[in-house]
Design a protein around this motif. Structure first.
Motif, PDB file in Angstrom:
ATOM      1  N   THR A 139      41.899 -54.520  68.885  1.00 21.21           N
ATOM      2  CA  THR A 139      42.056 -55.673  69.776  1.00 21.21           C
ATOM      3  C   THR A 139      41.177 -55.533  71.013  1.00 21.21           C
ATOM      4  N   ALA A 140      41.103 -54.321  71.562  1.00 18.12           N
ATOM      5  CA  ALA A 140      40.267 -54.093  72.751  1.00 18.12           C
ATOM      6  C   ALA A 140      38.795 -54.337  72.454  1.00 18.12           C
ATOM      7  N   CYS A 141      38.398 -54.151  71.222  1.00 15.43           N
ATOM      8  CA  CYS A 141      36.990 -54.298  70.846  1.00 15.43           C
ATOM      9  C   CYS A 141      36.713 -55.598  70.098  1.00 15.43           C
ATOM     10  N   GLN A 142      37.647 -56.527  70.110  1.00 19.29           N
ATOM     11  CA  GLN A 142      37.481 -57.745  69.328  1.00 19.29           C
ATOM     12  C   GLN A 142      36.315 -58.599  69.809  1.00 19.29           C
ATOM     13  N   ASP A 143      36.038 -58.548  71.083  1.00 17.79           N
ATOM     14  CA  ASP A 143      34.901 -59.303  71.590  1.00 17.79           C
ATOM     15  C   ASP A 143      34.226 -58.500  72.688  1.00 17.79           C
ATOM     16  N   LYS A 144      32.961 -58.789  72.894  1.00 16.96           N
ATOM     17  CA  LYS A 144      32.146 -57.999  73.823  1.00 16.96           C
ATOM     18  C   LYS A 144      32.628 -58.099  75.269  1.00 16.96           C
ATOM     19  N   LEU A 145      33.165 -59.243  75.666  1.00 17.09           N
ATOM     20  CA  LEU A 145      33.636 -59.383  77.044  1.00 17.09           C
ATOM     21  C   LEU A 145      34.884 -58.543  77.283  1.00 17.09           C
ATOM     22  N   THR A 146      35.851 -58.605  76.377  1.00 15.33           N
ATOM     23  CA  THR A 146      37.061 -57.792  76.526  1.00 15.33           C
ATOM     24  C   THR A 146      36.706 -56.312  76.576  1.00 15.33           C
ATOM     25  N   THR A 147      35.822 -55.888  75.691  1.00 17.57           N
ATOM     26  CA  THR A 147      35.404 -54.488  75.665  1.00 17.57           C
ATOM     27  C   THR A 147      34.741 -54.103  76.984  1.00 17.57           C
ATOM     28  N   ALA A 148      33.808 -54.920  77.458  1.00 17.89           N
ATOM     29  CA  ALA A 148      33.109 -54.612  78.712  1.00 17.89           C
ATOM     30  C   ALA A 148      34.083 -54.565  79.888  1.00 17.89           C
ATOM     31  N   ASP A 203      25.182 -54.417  83.700  1.00 16.65           N
ATOM     32  CA  ASP A 203      25.714 -55.571  84.421  1.00 16.65           C
ATOM     33  C   ASP A 203      25.679 -56.787  83.499  1.00 16.65           C
ATOM     34  N   PHE A 204      26.676 -57.652  83.614  1.00 19.87           N
ATOM     35  CA  PHE A 204      26.761 -58.795  82.714  1.00 19.87           C
ATOM     36  C   PHE A 204      27.303 -60.010  83.434  1.00 19.87           C
ATOM     37  N   ARG A 205      27.053 -61.181  82.824  1.00 17.06           N
ATOM     38  CA  ARG A 205      27.589 -62.446  83.303  1.00 17.06           C
ATOM     39  C   ARG A 205      28.088 -63.240  82.101  1.00 17.06           C
ATOM     40  N   LEU A 206      29.159 -63.977  82.299  1.00 17.16           N
ATOM     41  CA  LEU A 206      29.671 -64.879  81.283  1.00 17.16           C
ATOM     42  C   LEU A 206      28.915 -66.200  81.403  1.00 17.16           C
ATOM     43  N   VAL A 207      28.392 -66.692  80.290  1.00 15.42           N
ATOM     44  CA  VAL A 207      27.611 -67.925  80.290  1.00 15.42           C
ATOM     45  C   VAL A 207      28.399 -68.997  79.542  1.00 15.42           C
ATOM     46  N   LEU A 208      28.848 -70.000  80.301  1.00 11.44           N
ATOM     47  CA  LEU A 208      29.627 -71.098  79.735  1.00 11.44           C
ATOM     48  C   LEU A 208      28.922 -72.446  79.858  1.00 11.44           C
ATOM     49  N   SER A 209      27.810 -72.469  80.599  1.00 11.68           N
ATOM     50  CA  SER A 209      27.135 -73.743  80.850  1.00 11.68           C
ATOM     51  C   SER A 209      25.667 -73.486  81.149  1.00 11.68           C
ATOM     52  N   ARG A 210      24.923 -74.569  81.218  1.00 14.88           N
ATOM     53  CA  ARG A 210      23.499 -74.460  81.571  1.00 14.88           C
ATOM     54  C   ARG A 210      23.338 -73.913  82.997  1.00 14.88           C
ATOM     55  N   LYS A 211      24.256 -74.271  83.902  1.00 15.27           N
ATOM     56  CA  LYS A 211      24.215 -73.716  85.258  1.00 15.27           C
ATOM     57  C   LYS A 211      24.392 -72.196  85.220  1.00 15.27           C
ATOM     58  N   LYS A 228      23.962 -62.683  74.178  1.00 18.07           N
ATOM     59  CA  LYS A 228      24.644 -62.357  72.934  1.00 18.07           C
ATOM     60  C   LYS A 228      25.945 -63.130  72.843  1.00 18.07           C
ATOM     61  N   PRO A 229      26.354 -63.443  71.629  1.00 23.49           N
ATOM     62  CA  PRO A 229      27.642 -64.112  71.454  1.00 23.49           C
ATOM     63  C   PRO A 229      28.764 -63.113  71.716  1.00 23.49           C
ATOM     64  N   LEU A 230      29.930 -63.614  72.111  1.00 22.62           N
ATOM     65  CA  LEU A 230      31.060 -62.711  72.343  1.00 22.62           C
ATOM     66  C   LEU A 230      31.505 -62.036  71.059  1.00 22.62           C
ATOM     67  N   PHE A 231      31.490 -62.772  69.967  1.00 21.25           N
ATOM     68  CA  PHE A 231      31.956 -62.248  68.690  1.00 21.25           C
ATOM     69  C   PHE A 231      30.774 -61.977  67.786  1.00 21.25           C
ATOM     70  N   GLY A 232      30.871 -60.916  67.030  1.00 24.30           N
ATOM     71  CA  GLY A 232      29.815 -60.540  66.096  1.00 24.30           C
ATOM     72  C   GLY A 232      29.388 -59.121  66.375  1.00 24.30           C
TER      73      GLY A 232
END
Length: 170
Positions: A83-92, A104-112, A128-132
């Motif tokens: 579960t902790a490794c299910q997606d890259k954001l949760t893991t990070a 360092d990372f940022r969540l990208v939800l929009s063009r902004k 990168k996509p969160l899942f995969g």
């Protein structure tokens, strides 16, 4: 010691694990996760001392690991680890909170967010996509035009979780 390697297929890594077990006189065998019909008290799960979860699918591996653990079986990776490794954001996030260095990372939800991530992380960066896994759909972004084109694709063709990206320093 009996080790069940629970997976949907025997790939290169699983072959290497099976060979390493043989060299150490450990009885290891492949347990096809699609043939288990697992559940409380299910008689279809072959007995083993440890169940090594090697499935490549979170929707298959996590529930199966949970059912095996619920039955008192020793499971590696545990349901909590999967579960902790299910997606890259949760893991990070978990790694950061544990004090483990991560890029360092940022969540990208929009063009902004694309523009802000590039402005804050700099170029080149990685989208990168969160899942995969296994490097699929990871893009090395060297210029703003490629970032915009990648986001156009995600915005147009992405479904659900595919529309959420993680941008990281390269």
């Amino acid at each position: 010691m009996r080790v069940a390697i629970v997976a949907d297929r025997v790939g290169w890594e699983e072959s290497q694990l099976l060979a390493a077990a043989r060299r150490r006189d450990v009885e290891a065998f492949w347990l096809d996760d699609s043939a288990l019909c697992a559940g409380p008290g299910a008689p279809t799960v072959a007995p083993a001392d440890v169940y090594l979860m090697r499935g490549r699918s979170y929707p298959r591996g996590a529930p199966l690991a949970g059912l095996l653990a619920d039955a008192g079986r020793w499971v590696v990776n545990s349901p909590a680890a999967i579960t902790a490794c299910q997606d890259k954001l949760t893991t990070a996030r978990l790694l950061v909170s544990a004090g483990v260095p991560v890029p360092d990372f940022r969540l990208v939800l929009s063009r902004k967010d694309v523009a802000a991530a590039i402005g804050e992380l700099g170029l080149p960066c990685v989208f990168k996509p969160l899942f995969g896994g296994l490097g699929r759909r990871v893009l090395l972004i060297r210029d703003r035009d490629l970032a915009d084109a990648a986001y156009d694709y995600v915005e147009h063709f992405g479904q659900g979780f595919d529309r959420v990206l993680l941008a990281q320093r390269y």
